[in-house]
Design a protein around this motif. Structure first.
Motif, PDB file in Angstrom:
ATOM      1  N   VAL A  72       1.010  -1.124  -0.075  1.00  0.00           N
ATOM      2  CA  VAL A  72      -0.015  -0.021   0.011  1.00  0.00           C
ATOM      3  C   VAL A  72       0.987   1.219  -0.057  1.00  0.00           C
ATOM      4  O   VAL A  72       1.773   1.449   0.693  1.00  0.00           O
ATOM      5  CB  VAL A  72      -0.955   0.042   1.268  1.00  0.00           C
ATOM      6  N   SER A  73       0.491   2.069  -0.816  1.00  0.00           N
ATOM      7  CA  SER A  73       1.264   3.450  -1.153  1.00  0.00           C
ATOM      8  C   SER A  73       0.154   4.716  -0.506  1.00  0.00           C
ATOM      9  O   SER A  73      -0.904   4.584  -1.495  1.00  0.00           O
ATOM     10  CB  SER A  73       1.809   3.611  -2.432  1.00  0.00           C
ATOM     11  N   PHE A  74       0.448   5.626   0.190  1.00  0.00           N
ATOM     12  CA  PHE A  74      -0.405   6.572   0.846  1.00  0.00           C
ATOM     13  C   PHE A  74       0.249   7.547   1.594  1.00  0.00           C
ATOM     14  O   PHE A  74       1.543   7.654   1.743  1.00  0.00           O
ATOM     15  CB  PHE A  74      -1.256   5.829   1.740  1.00  0.00           C
ATOM     16  N   ALA A  75      -0.485   8.656   1.700  1.00  0.00           N
ATOM     17  CA  ALA A  75       0.216   9.706   2.369  1.00  0.00           C
ATOM     18  C   ALA A  75      -0.411   9.615   3.863  1.00  0.00           C
ATOM     19  O   ALA A  75      -1.512   9.180   4.380  1.00  0.00           O
ATOM     20  CB  ALA A  75      -0.593  11.130   2.011  1.00  0.00           C
ATOM     21  N   GLY A  76       0.514  10.145   5.014  1.00  0.00           N
ATOM     22  CA  GLY A  76       0.365   9.746   6.298  1.00  0.00           C
ATOM     23  C   GLY A  76      -0.779  10.473   6.975  1.00  0.00           C
ATOM     24  O   GLY A  76      -1.542   9.672   7.832  1.00  0.00           O
ATOM     25  N   GLN A  77      -1.594  11.561   6.309  1.00  0.00           N
ATOM     26  CA  GLN A  77      -2.638  11.940   6.521  1.00  0.00           C
ATOM     27  C   GLN A  77      -3.802  11.220   6.344  1.00  0.00           C
ATOM     28  O   GLN A  77      -4.991  11.289   6.997  1.00  0.00           O
ATOM     29  CB  GLN A  77      -2.842  13.570   6.030  1.00  0.00           C
ATOM     30  N   ASP A  78      -3.761  10.088   5.490  1.00  0.00           N
ATOM     31  CA  ASP A  78      -4.952   9.294   5.206  1.00  0.00           C
ATOM     32  C   ASP A  78      -4.817   7.940   5.902  1.00  0.00           C
ATOM     33  O   ASP A  78      -5.267   6.872   5.592  1.00  0.00           O
ATOM     34  CB  ASP A  78      -4.762   9.213   3.697  1.00  0.00           C
ATOM     35  N   ARG A  79      -3.974   8.042   6.821  1.00  0.00           N
ATOM     36  CA  ARG A  79      -3.723   6.586   7.522  1.00  0.00           C
ATOM     37  C   ARG A  79      -4.798   6.145   8.250  1.00  0.00           C
ATOM     38  O   ARG A  79      -4.850   4.508   8.143  1.00  0.00           O
ATOM     39  CB  ARG A  79      -2.521   6.724   8.545  1.00  0.00           C
ATOM     40  N   ALA A  80      -5.951   6.518   8.748  1.00  0.00           N
ATOM     41  CA  ALA A  80      -6.867   6.115   9.340  1.00  0.00           C
ATOM     42  C   ALA A  80      -7.760   5.009   8.211  1.00  0.00           C
ATOM     43  O   ALA A  80      -7.892   3.730   8.811  1.00  0.00           O
ATOM     44  CB  ALA A  80      -7.621   7.048  10.011  1.00  0.00           C
ATOM     45  N   VAL A  81      -7.997   5.648   7.153  1.00  0.00           N
ATOM     46  CA  VAL A  81      -8.702   4.594   6.158  1.00  0.00           C
ATOM     47  C   VAL A  81      -7.727   3.351   5.567  1.00  0.00           C
ATOM     48  O   VAL A  81      -8.299   2.349   5.608  1.00  0.00           O
ATOM     49  CB  VAL A  81      -9.206   5.454   4.831  1.00  0.00           C
ATOM     50  N   VAL A  82      -6.553   3.741   5.422  1.00  0.00           N
ATOM     51  CA  VAL A  82      -5.674   2.832   5.261  1.00  0.00           C
ATOM     52  C   VAL A  82      -5.423   1.617   6.150  1.00  0.00           C
ATOM     53  O   VAL A  82      -5.510   0.258   5.849  1.00  0.00           O
ATOM     54  CB  VAL A  82      -4.150   3.357   4.937  1.00  0.00           C
ATOM     55  N   GLU A  83      -5.510   2.026   7.550  1.00  0.00           N
ATOM     56  CA  GLU A  83      -5.272   0.927   8.633  1.00  0.00           C
ATOM     57  C   GLU A  83      -6.469   0.182   8.817  1.00  0.00           C
ATOM     58  O   GLU A  83      -6.159  -1.095   8.792  1.00  0.00           O
ATOM     59  CB  GLU A  83      -5.464   1.849   9.861  1.00  0.00           C
ATOM     60  N   GLU A  84      -7.795   0.730   8.230  1.00  0.00           N
ATOM     61  CA  GLU A  84      -8.762  -0.224   8.376  1.00  0.00           C
ATOM     62  C   GLU A  84      -8.819  -1.155   7.265  1.00  0.00           C
ATOM     63  O   GLU A  84      -9.184  -2.401   7.316  1.00  0.00           O
ATOM     64  CB  GLU A  84     -10.286   0.539   8.115  1.00  0.00           C
ATOM     65  N   PHE A  85      -8.365  -0.662   6.063  1.00  0.00           N
ATOM     66  CA  PHE A  85      -8.219  -1.555   4.687  1.00  0.00           C
ATOM     67  C   PHE A  85      -7.157  -2.688   5.114  1.00  0.00           C
ATOM     68  O   PHE A  85      -7.542  -3.987   4.829  1.00  0.00           O
ATOM     69  CB  PHE A  85      -7.708  -0.717   3.580  1.00  0.00           C
ATOM     70  N   VAL A  86      -6.051  -2.260   5.565  1.00  0.00           N
ATOM     71  CA  VAL A  86      -4.882  -3.373   5.592  1.00  0.00           C
ATOM     72  C   VAL A  86      -5.330  -4.408   6.648  1.00  0.00           C
ATOM     73  O   VAL A  86      -5.043  -5.476   6.798  1.00  0.00           O
ATOM     74  CB  VAL A  86      -3.385  -2.927   6.121  1.00  0.00           C
ATOM     75  N   ASN A  87      -6.013  -3.878   7.747  1.00  0.00           N
ATOM     76  CA  ASN A  87      -6.573  -4.754   8.875  1.00  0.00           C
ATOM     77  C   ASN A  87      -7.615  -6.006   8.666  1.00  0.00           C
ATOM     78  O   ASN A  87      -7.191  -7.117   8.836  1.00  0.00           O
ATOM     79  CB  ASN A  87      -7.066  -3.953  10.107  1.00  0.00           C
TER      80      ASN A  87
END
Length: 264
Positions: free
Chosen positions: A12-27
């Motif tokens: 996954v490649s993302f900006a740190g400000q968007d971490r919350a939605v990425v965290e849900e996705f990868v979990n």
């Protein structure tokens, strides 16, 4: 046993400000035994490494797919630009899809061809996106055309929306005509919008007449989704947009035509 070709199923490649939605996705992916390169889970591995070289290797070689969370934050960051360049180099070398973009807002990703299908989290919940990726990783779970067709024709709007999402994700061009019918005739504006988004992802010139009708929809969200479909068909739509501006008495359609023309 299936041989593991890549170290990771997904990076996954993302900006740190968007971490919350990425965290849900990868979990969700991890809970389904999918191996994910996610920086927060790789601190020990990353410690002391030349990150410029190591991340180039990760995003160009180490994963089956690269999921990019596209946002205004993403395009501003130096590290995400580096990750994107590495992913694009890999995508250029292979014939099958590699970059899987997820849009968090209206931002366009520089260098990404307009023909690449994307998911928009403003239309599809992130947990739904994760489960679509699970299907993509397991080819045996690729949607059955007959089953998708039945769901598009279902009396349940949620079934129709879910089926149209899969039309987009798996680029089921054989369902273009049925998707166009939903875009133009479905009683639910949410279904019509999802159908327009699916057709946008198909990037089929055959969809042009239906998209021209859809920008005359009474719902602004449907109009906007259809307008993006027209943008991604390229400059062939320019004369049609000019004709709408000159002849249509529908203010929403004229507004959409004007917005489409701004992209050329």
């Amino acid at each position: 046993m299936k041989m593991q070709k890549f170290k990771y199923d997904v990076a996954v490649s993302f900006a740190g400000q968007d971490r919350a939605v990425v965290e849900e996705f990868v979990n969700i992916l991890a809970s389904n035994h999918i191996s994910v390169f996610y920086d927060s889970w790789e601190q020990a591995e990353l410690w002391g490494k030349d990150l410029y070289q190591y991340l180039d290797m990760i995003y160009s070689q180490a994963a089956q797919y690269c999921v990019i969370f596209v946002s205004s934050n993403y395009v501003k960051k130096a590290w995400t630009k580096h990750e994107l360049r590495s992913a694009q180099a890999r995508a250029f070398q292979q014939n099958s899809e590699y970059i899987l973009p997820i849009k968090l807002d209206e931002t366009e990703l520089p260098g990404l061809p307009g023909t690449v299908a994307y998911i928009d989290v403003r239309h599809t919940r992130i947990d739904e996106v994760a489960h679509l990726l699970l299907k993509k990783l397991n080819a045996s779970n690729r949607p059955n055309i007959q089953e998708i067709t039945a769901r598009i024709k279902s009396s349940n709007p949620s079934d129709r929306i879910g089926a149209l999402t899969e039309v987009a994700v798996f680029q089921l061009s054989e369902l273009l005509e049925l998707s166009s019918d939903r875009m133009l005739n479905d009683p639910s504006s949410e279904v019509r919008e999802r159908a327009a988004w699916a057709i946008d992802n198909l990037k089929e010139e055959r969809a042009l007449p239906a998209l021209l009708k859809a920008i005359h929809d009474d719902n602004p969200d449907v109009q906007a989704a259809a307008a993006w479909g027209l943008v991604h068909l390229g400059d062939q739509v320019i004369p049609y947009m000019k004709e709408v501006l000159q002849q249509s008495d529908h203010p929403g359609a004229r507004k959409m035509a004007s917005l489409v023309l701004r992209h050329f």
